[in-house]
Write an enzyme that holds these catalytic residues in place. Structure first.
Site, mmCIF file in Angstrom:
data_model
loop_
_atom_site.group_PDB
_atom_site.id
_atom_site.type_symbol
_atom_site.label_atom_id
_atom_site.label_comp_id
_atom_site.label_asym_id
_atom_site.label_seq_id
_atom_site.Cartn_x
_atom_site.Cartn_y
_atom_site.Cartn_z
ATOM 1 N N THR A 109 55.435 3.597 120.484
ATOM 2 C CA THR A 109 54.791 2.662 121.407
ATOM 3 C C THR A 109 53.834 3.355 122.372
ATOM 4 O OG1 THR A 109 56.515 2.863 123.104
ATOM 5 C CG2 THR A 109 56.866 1.230 121.352
ATOM 6 N N ASP A 201 46.726 19.181 123.162
ATOM 7 C CA ASP A 201 47.900 18.934 123.994
ATOM 8 C C ASP A 201 47.913 19.949 125.135
ATOM 9 O OD1 ASP A 201 50.731 19.285 124.956
ATOM 10 O OD2 ASP A 201 51.078 17.653 123.534
ATOM 11 N N ASP A 204 51.208 22.076 125.553
ATOM 12 C CA ASP A 204 51.347 23.126 124.533
ATOM 13 C C ASP A 204 50.400 24.292 124.814
ATOM 14 O OD1 ASP A 204 53.340 21.844 123.153
ATOM 15 O OD2 ASP A 204 52.006 20.966 121.645
#
Length: 210
Positions: A109, A201, A204
């Site tokens: 979602t 990201d 990361d």
């Protein structure tokens, strides 16, 4: 563009964000750049801090000179990527208190869920700066502001390095009473809710994980 949104346009900031975007930029350099960018953004975001004149003595004479007055500052990174921006703000205001909000995004979602929230005492009496490098869907950012408000926070600013139009619209409409500062506004979100062109990201890349 809503009047509670500031899109930065400083050439130094643009230059550093360009290096940040490059996929070949390594963890150490990426981490340092995030700190530097946060410092530059914080400098602009804190332009309206109130000051009061105090009497001091220079080596030459006594004089009136301004110091920061009024509310104390709270810095609240959204875990975990927001941690990379904290030292940049603390280098400007070392006495600021630091809180933390932990959110994770549902893979299907893309909606945020809270797993941790620890804020400084007397949060209602502080100017609060929420930090998150990426403003993608706006779900996590809106939730973070909600949590701060539920704990009594009133004077709130949100700083992000990269934003997608979708997330910026959602956050500014959900919280028109906060000030939002964006390093650069990108084109769109892709089907996986990643910002394009973005920088991957941020968490990361800051912490060297995959």
């Amino acid at each position: 563009m809503s009047n509670n949104i500031t899109i930065m346009d400083h050439p130094l900031l643009a230059h550093k964000i360009t290096i940040l975007r490059k996929k070949q930029t390594g963890t150490n350099e990426f981490r340092k750049l995030v700190e530097e960018i946060a410092m530059l953004m914080g400098y602009e975001a804190m332009r309206d801090l109130p000051t009061a004149d105090i009497e001091i003595e220079t080596p030459i004479e006594k004089c009136k000179s301004p110091e920061i007055a009024g509310k104390k500052l709270a810095v609240v990174p959204v875990l975990r990527a927001g941690l990379g921006m904290v030292n940049g703000i603390l280098s400007l205001v070392p006495t600021a208190k630091v809180g933390h909000i932990g959110l994770y995004r549902d893979e299907k979602t893309h909606e945020p869920h809270e797993y941790y929230c620890k804020l400084p005492q007397s949060i209602n009496e502080r100017d609060i700066i929420i930090l998150d490098p990426m403003l993608a869907t706006g779900g996590s950012a809106s939730a973070a502001v909600d949590f701060v408000k539920k704990h009594g926070g009133e004077s709130i600013k949100f700083l992000c390095i990269i934003a997608a139009p979708e997330g910026l619209k959602r956050l500014s409409e959900a919280h028109p009473d906060i000030q939002i500062y964006v390093g650069q506004l990108d084109r769109c979100l892709n089907e996986n809710a990643y910002i394009c062109p973005g920088l991957g990201d941020a968490g990361d890349r800051i912490f060297g994980t995959k």
